[in-house]
Scaffold this motif. Structure first.
Motif, PDB file in Angstrom:
ATOM      1  N   LEU A 130       0.842  -1.193   0.000  1.00  0.00           N
ATOM      2  CA  LEU A 130       0.000   0.000   0.000  1.00  0.00           C
ATOM      3  C   LEU A 130       0.881   1.247   0.000  1.00  0.00           C
ATOM      4  O   LEU A 130       1.939   1.264   0.638  1.00  0.00           O
ATOM      5  N   PRO A 131       0.470   2.300  -0.692  1.00  0.00           N
ATOM      6  CA  PRO A 131       1.234   3.555  -0.627  1.00  0.00           C
ATOM      7  C   PRO A 131       1.360   4.041   0.813  1.00  0.00           C
ATOM      8  O   PRO A 131       0.442   3.894   1.621  1.00  0.00           O
ATOM      9  N   ILE A 132       2.500   4.621   1.122  1.00  0.00           N
ATOM     10  CA  ILE A 132       2.776   5.049   2.496  1.00  0.00           C
ATOM     11  C   ILE A 132       1.717   6.012   3.026  1.00  0.00           C
ATOM     12  O   ILE A 132       1.275   5.870   4.179  1.00  0.00           O
ATOM     13  N   PRO A 133       1.235   6.996   2.242  1.00  0.00           N
ATOM     14  CA  PRO A 133       0.193   7.885   2.789  1.00  0.00           C
ATOM     15  C   PRO A 133      -1.065   7.132   3.218  1.00  0.00           C
ATOM     16  O   PRO A 133      -1.681   7.478   4.232  1.00  0.00           O
ATOM     17  N   ILE A 134      -1.445   6.096   2.459  1.00  0.00           N
ATOM     18  CA  ILE A 134      -2.626   5.323   2.833  1.00  0.00           C
ATOM     19  C   ILE A 134      -2.349   4.525   4.104  1.00  0.00           C
ATOM     20  O   ILE A 134      -3.194   4.437   4.999  1.00  0.00           O
ATOM     21  N   MET A 135      -1.155   3.933   4.206  1.00  0.00           N
ATOM     22  CA  MET A 135      -0.803   3.190   5.414  1.00  0.00           C
ATOM     23  C   MET A 135      -0.879   4.093   6.642  1.00  0.00           C
ATOM     24  O   MET A 135      -1.447   3.720   7.677  1.00  0.00           O
ATOM     25  N   LEU A 136      -0.322   5.302   6.535  1.00  0.00           N
ATOM     26  CA  LEU A 136      -0.347   6.224   7.670  1.00  0.00           C
ATOM     27  C   LEU A 136      -1.771   6.642   8.003  1.00  0.00           C
ATOM     28  O   LEU A 136      -2.145   6.743   9.178  1.00  0.00           O
TER      29      LEU A 136
END
Length: 247
Positions: free
Chosen positions: A94-100
């Motif tokens: 998953l893209p890091i912004p979505i993970m965060l």
């Protein structure tokens, strides 16, 4: 994903809105708010109904045939479960912004999330990145690697646990194709209002016992009735064999 039959008394004429009213949540602001969708309008005419059932509307009704049907299953209520399932989630790449965002989103998890509080994250992820999982803890098998075999007339007790430790836990309306079941218990609390269902919602962190009446022969599925969960794998197969024919 659940269906109910209700009786409604319309005391006055006019347009009556049929609404879906929920307590929605904004995870990022940590706020609840009321959200209302109008599903339809019922137009109530001025001519009184004939016959008029308003006098009996407040009377609690019983259905002797249903009560007798349920009585034949009560011997199964207290026996141990036959099958166990755990509801979970697996994410990858998953893209890091979505993970965060999802980490923030899960600081508080309501047992049932009545609104889609993360549409952008849903749009930006795919089934290759987010896999919703039905896991059989006894075997370690998952989703369509699970296959159960039954005979017509089997009564199967299934215990389902919705793991709150999942990366992004959600409620799951679990549907059994072709069969009916009773929701016996939720978190050890006996259900005092038994009705036959084919779908029931498992809240986050809850353990729910189903008693499934395997009465309809064929090859079937059990799955989550949230479309994106189903499409990303949250389903299993089971077969109900007809009784043998002796010649």
């Amino acid at each position: 994903a659940e269906r109910y039959v209700v009786e409604v008394l319309f005391p006055e004429s006019g347009a009556v809105a049929i609404t879906n009213t929920i307590q929605a949540i904004d995870h990022f602001r940590g706020e609840f708010y009321t959200h209302v969708d109008t599903l339809a309008l019922a137009m109530v005419g001025e001519t009184p109904a004939s016959p008029d059932y308003s006098s009996s509307f407040s009377e609690l009704k019983t259905n002797p045939a249903v009560s007798a049907d349920l009585a034949s299953f009560r011997d199964h209520f207290d026996r141990p479960p036959d099958k166990f399932l755990t509801l979970s989630l697996r994410v990858r790449n998953l893209p890091i912004p979505i993970m965060l965002s999802m980490e923030i989103d899960t600081l508080y998890v309501p047992p049932i999330e009545w609104n889609d509080a993360m549409p952008m994250m849903n749009w930006l992820s795919t089934g290759a990145q987010v896999e919703w999982v039905l896991r059989e803890p006894d075997t370690g098998l998952e989703n369509m690697d699970i296959h159960w075999d039954f005979q017509v007339g089997d009564v199967v007790k299934v215990r389902i646990f919705n793991d709150p430790r999942t990366f992004h836990p959600m409620q799951h309306p679990i549907h059994f194709h072709g069969q009916r079941f009773l929701v016996l218990e939720t978190d050890g609390l006996r259900n005092q209002h038994l009705v036959w269902k084919d779908t029931a919602t498992i809240p986050v962190g809850s353990t729910v016992d189903f008693l499934v009446d395997m009465s309809n022969p064929g090859d079937w599925m059990a799955h989550c009735h949230i479309a994106e969960h189903l499409s990303s794998g949250m389903m299993l197969g089971f077969s109900v064999k007809p009784p043998p024919i002796y010649r």
